[in-house]
Write an enzyme that holds these catalytic residues in place. Structure first.
Site, PDB file in Angstrom:
ATOM      1  N   LYS A 495      33.315  72.732  84.804  1.00 48.05           N
ATOM      2  CA  LYS A 495      34.475  72.020  84.260  1.00 48.05           C
ATOM      3  C   LYS A 495      35.684  72.943  84.216  1.00 48.05           C
ATOM      4  CE  LYS A 495      33.068  73.056  79.490  1.00 48.05           C
ATOM      5  NZ  LYS A 495      32.782  72.510  78.160  1.00 48.05           N
ATOM      6  N   ARG A 596      31.070  67.122  66.773  1.00 48.96           N
ATOM      7  CA  ARG A 596      32.065  66.831  67.802  1.00 48.96           C
ATOM      8  C   ARG A 596      31.625  65.495  68.377  1.00 48.96           C
ATOM      9  NH1 ARG A 596      33.323  71.471  72.192  1.00 48.96           N
ATOM     10  NH2 ARG A 596      31.367  70.681  73.029  1.00 48.96           N
ATOM     11  N   TYR A 724      64.741  89.112  78.683  1.00 44.65           N
ATOM     12  CA  TYR A 724      65.404  88.056  77.928  1.00 44.65           C
ATOM     13  C   TYR A 724      65.543  88.428  76.458  1.00 44.65           C
ATOM     14  CZ  TYR A 724      65.192  84.640  81.738  1.00 44.65           C
ATOM     15  OH  TYR A 724      65.373  83.967  82.923  1.00 44.65           O
ATOM     16  N   MET A 773      58.840  83.677  83.099  1.00 47.01           N
ATOM     17  CA  MET A 773      58.030  82.640  83.716  1.00 47.01           C
ATOM     18  C   MET A 773      57.253  83.170  84.916  1.00 47.01           C
ATOM     19  SD  MET A 773      59.128  78.973  85.377  1.00 47.01           S
ATOM     20  CE  MET A 773      59.564  78.224  83.810  1.00 47.01           C
TER      21      MET A 773
END
Length: 829
Positions: A495, A596, A724, A773
């Site tokens: 998964k 769960r 930044y 980024m």
């Protein structure tokens, strides 16, 4: 295992060298190092500075001294040692020194040693013999394919007093090499696998090459081989080596100690029937390709020679595990997969590579880009006729031939085809848009420089990549297999893009290694795997409301965790008109305390009643999830969960008409609760090399390495700021490197401003300023760094758990957050 210790004086005498510097605290040596990057423990290690065409070990002496190495063997008399507290031996030839030292080491052992050579199959035969014999003997064997003038000495150095058998492979590429390896391995049993055209260019003819390889066996007691290779047999007879040694032969064509009578292939298995000591015997192996059959017969003959009864041999042959091939697999342009295998360029290795190509089921179309095969020993008409038949037989859709030789024989190929006289012509004239959604095998002689083609076909991406070691993945799978009862199945979690490692690539290798089940989070992941040719059962853990039609259409098996999901499946079954004799397989999730997903204990009776009424549903398993299996302080609760699971499962089973599988253990549970394996276990993040318990740290292999390169290096003066928001203020002059990995790639922004670090030349470089980024800045003040150097974010030496700890999270989150824009590169040996 304990190691034999050598003093510096002993080593100097063995290698015929002069001690030019000796510390009064004369250290004893147990380890050899030839690669500065692979230093582990410096204390009892001696660095042998080898000179090669590509590198010179003397360049790394200062670096190794700083890391704690104090013992050296050198061949450069002009080297100036950094200090007097070292032991240094001068030898005119450090490679010969390495070989003499390890040859002497070998003489200290009187155990049986198997030496293996041949053009193909050496590594497979060695690894399979290890699988077959390691139950009875303590075995040391060559790591990976360490069969060279350097690899063999390093392999033999592994011999320890506790060893009962050695298995070493030996390779050569030119005359006079094998004689040197004989003195190092000194085998008592020899295996000559076969002879082929690999490295023919360095020999007058194939008979000379056979003669060179025979030098490994001049002092063996027995040589095991097949006389079916006529040129090999002829050379063996003419060499008169048989006057001095015994043989144990096997053959499909003539009388031999083991006469192969019949070979039958069925259901991905091969049965091999033979005659031995006038009695009929047989084995079955879980492979059908010709190379595996030949390799298995070599192993069969060896075990018969060693006195094993055939019943034992046959049992063990059934459990043989595949050995990964050398290859590199990458994402290609136009949704293609690129398999690069240029290790050997001959028809035997081509056959093997095509077999691997056909294991990759993510694309229906298969294309082979093949250069001229040089020094094959066959005329071109016969050679390319054989290759054309091979490609057709193996289901290859297209051949792109490169070279004058193969181009002249293009009429022999009856599949789609294009031919070019050179690599340059192919790159200039071929329209790459013609390659779409296919698996492409590159198989080229080195003179054709296929790396240019590989580069052109790779998907364009920035320089940050996630390297996936498929060998390590297989190792981890087999590590857990050894912990399980033979009948216990394994469900592998793939998964979340296989924890960031890639979906169909990981699923394909797991399927090839006979995983029992795969598990995905959502139906679309399972559909993607089915479209990629994955056929093993797939459980969908979180089926959503709109996914049941797709689940049914692609034979996926949903987890049913409440009455709503059961009702949604019922409706989908009705709309898809599923006949009762082909029910939908489901997995019932029980909530035993994690709270769960799952049915609560008090819902059991109603659940059983509902299941009995639905004839088009087949309960494949019942399972639950342990909340804290890795935490010993919670063992009381874990045992409570297991008891609850047993009670509820038993009640469901009592009311069923067939055997229902049970599973509750995850990676940590496999280690800590081995008696609760039930019918299946679920293997998650530990499969990917992240240990869930301390005992696994030394046994699991790292699978994923996130790496990048340095884009720019610059000097920043004191008082200036970086990044930044000017968040990093430089107090003293600083040198920084800009690395093209940022939060869009998965490098969490919380690692900014010194909280995180990356590694350059194995040295930490703190992150300065805010992570951007697409890039970050790191402090490299005082480090010797150049633009283009590699950068490691996490990997084998710097585990992902360190990064997770810095973020106060778990490795799962770090791995699954690696962006899909980061190119995955798959390695397999």
């Amino acid at each position: 295992m304990s190691s034999i210790k050598y003093t510096i004086r002993e080593i100097a005498d063995i290698v015929g060298g002069n001690i030019i510097s000796q510390d009064f605290n004369d250290q004893s040596v147990t380890d050899i190092l030839i690669d500065s990057r692979r230093l582990i423990t410096p204390g009892r290690c001696i660095f042998i500075a080898l000179k090669t065409k590509k590198n010179d070990g003397h360049k790394y002496i200062d670096e190794l001294y700083n890391k704690g190495i104090r013992n050296f063997i050198i061949s450069d008399p002009d080297i100036k040692l950094k200090s007097e507290d070292v032991n240094c031996i001068y030898s005119e030839n450090t490679l010969e020194a390495l070989q003499r030292l390890t040859a002497t080491h070998r003489k200290r052992f009187s155990i049986p040693v198997i030496g293996i050579t041949g053009s193909n199959g050496k590594t497979i035969v060695k690894e399979w013999l290890f699988q077959l014999l390691s139950k009875d003997k303590r075995i040391v064997r060559s790591p990976k394919s360490y069969n060279s003038q350097v690899g063999v000495p390093l392999s033999v150095w592994q011999l320890k007093p506790e060893c009962e058998l050695g298995i070493f492979e030996a390779g050569m590429s030119e005359p006079d090499e094998m004689g040197k390896l004989q003195g190092i391995i000194n085998p008592t049993i020899g295996i000559f696998t076969n002879i082929g055209p690999a490295h023919n260019e360095n020999f007058i003819n194939i008979k000379q090459k056979v003669g060179e390889k025979l030098k490994l066996f001049t002092k063996v007691k027995t040589l095991i081989y097949t006389p079916d290779y006529s040129e090999m047999q002829e050379t063996i007879i003419r060499s008169e080596i048989l006057n001095n040694i015994e043989t144990f032969t096997w053959s499909k064509k003539q009388d031999a100690n083991l006469r192969i009578e019949k070979i039958t292939k069925q259901n991905n298995k091969t049965s091999i029937h033979g005659l031995f000591d006038s009695a009929g015997i047989s084995i079955t192996i879980p492979f059908t390709d010709e190379a595996s059959i030949e390799n298995a017969i070599h192993c069969w003959a060896t075990m018969l020679y060693m006195g094993y009864d055939n019943e034992t041999i046959a049992q063990r042959m059934l459990t043989l595990q595949p050995i990964a091939m050398r290859l590199e697999m990458k994402e290609g342009i136009n949704h293609c997969s690129i398999i690069n295998d240029s290790y050997n360029s001959d028809i035997i290795s081509l056959n093997i590579a095509i077999d691997f190509l056909n294991q990759q089921n993510q694309h229906r179309r298969k294309t082979v880009i093949l250069s001229d095969i040089l020094q094959s020993g066959q005329n071109d008409e016969e050679l390319y006729e054989e290759i054309a038949v091979l490609l057709t037989k193996k289901g290859i859709n297209k051949i792109i031939g490169i070279g004058n030789g193969i181009s002249k024989q293009k009429d022999k190929f009856q599949i789609e085809k294009d031919f070019f006289p050179s690599t340059e012509a192919f790159l200039r004239k071929y329209s790459f848009s013609a390659l779409q959604n296919e698996s492409i095998l590159l198989k080229g002689a080195r003179v054709f420089e296929f790396e240019q083609i590989s580069k052109a076909l790779q998907q364009k991406a920035h320089e940050t990549v996630l390297e996936i070691n498929l060998n390590a993945l297989v190792h981890n799978l087999n590590y857990f297999r050894k912990k399980l009862n033979p009948e216990t199945k394994i469900m592998a979690m793939v998964k979340a893009f296989s924890y960031g490692s890639g979906s169909f690539e990981i699923a394909s290798i797991l399927q090839y290694h006979r995983i029992d089940y795969l598990a995905v989070a959502y139906a679309d992941e399972g559909v993607e795997l089915r479209k990629a040719g994955i056929s093993v059962p797939i459980m969908v853990m979180n089926p959503d409301e709109q996914s049941y039609d797709a689940i049914i259409q692609h034979s996926l098996e949903p987890e049913i965790y409440n009455f709503r999901t059961l009702e949604l499946l019922e409706e989908a079954i009705k709309s898809n008109i599923i006949p009762e004799n082909k029910p939908v397989k489901v997995h019932i999730k029980l909530d035993t305390g994690m709270h769960r997903l799952g049915f609560l204990p008090e819902e059991t009776d109603i659940l059983i009643e509902r299941l009995q009424k639905i004839k088009s549903i087949y309960v494949q398993s019942v399972f639950s999830h342990l909340a804290s299996s890795e935490d010993s302080s919670d063992d009381g609760f874990t045992n409570y969960q297991i008891d609850q699971f047993k009670k509820i499962s038993a009640k469901i089973q009592e009311n069923a008409t067939h055997k229902i599988m049970m599973h509750i253990l995850n990676s940590a549970g496999i280690n800590r609760f081995p008696k609760e394996q039930f019918d299946m276990v679920r293997l998650g993040i530990s499969l990917y090399g992240v240990p869930s318990v301390k005992s696994d740290r030394q046994n699991l292999k790292n699978v994923s390495t996130l790496k990048s390169t340095i884009s720019q290096v610059k000097n920043i003066k004191a008082g200036e700021t970086i990044g930044y928001n000017r968040s990093a203020k430089v107090e003293n002059d600083m040198t920084i490197a800009i690395v093209p990995v940022g939060y869009a790639d998965g490098l969490n922004r919380k690692l900014s401003n010194g909280k995180g670090k990356i590694y350059i030349s194995n040295m930490p470089a703190p992150i300065v300023g805010n992570i951007c980024m697409d890039m970050c800045m790191v402090d490299i003040t005082g480090l010797k760094v150049n633009e283009g150097d590699d950068v490691i974010i996490f990997g084998k030496e710097h585990p992902i758990s360190e990064l997770a700890d810095a973020l106060d999270t778990i490795p799962y989150e770090v791995l699954t957050n690696i962006s899909r824009r980061v190119k995955r590169v798959y390695y397999h040996e």
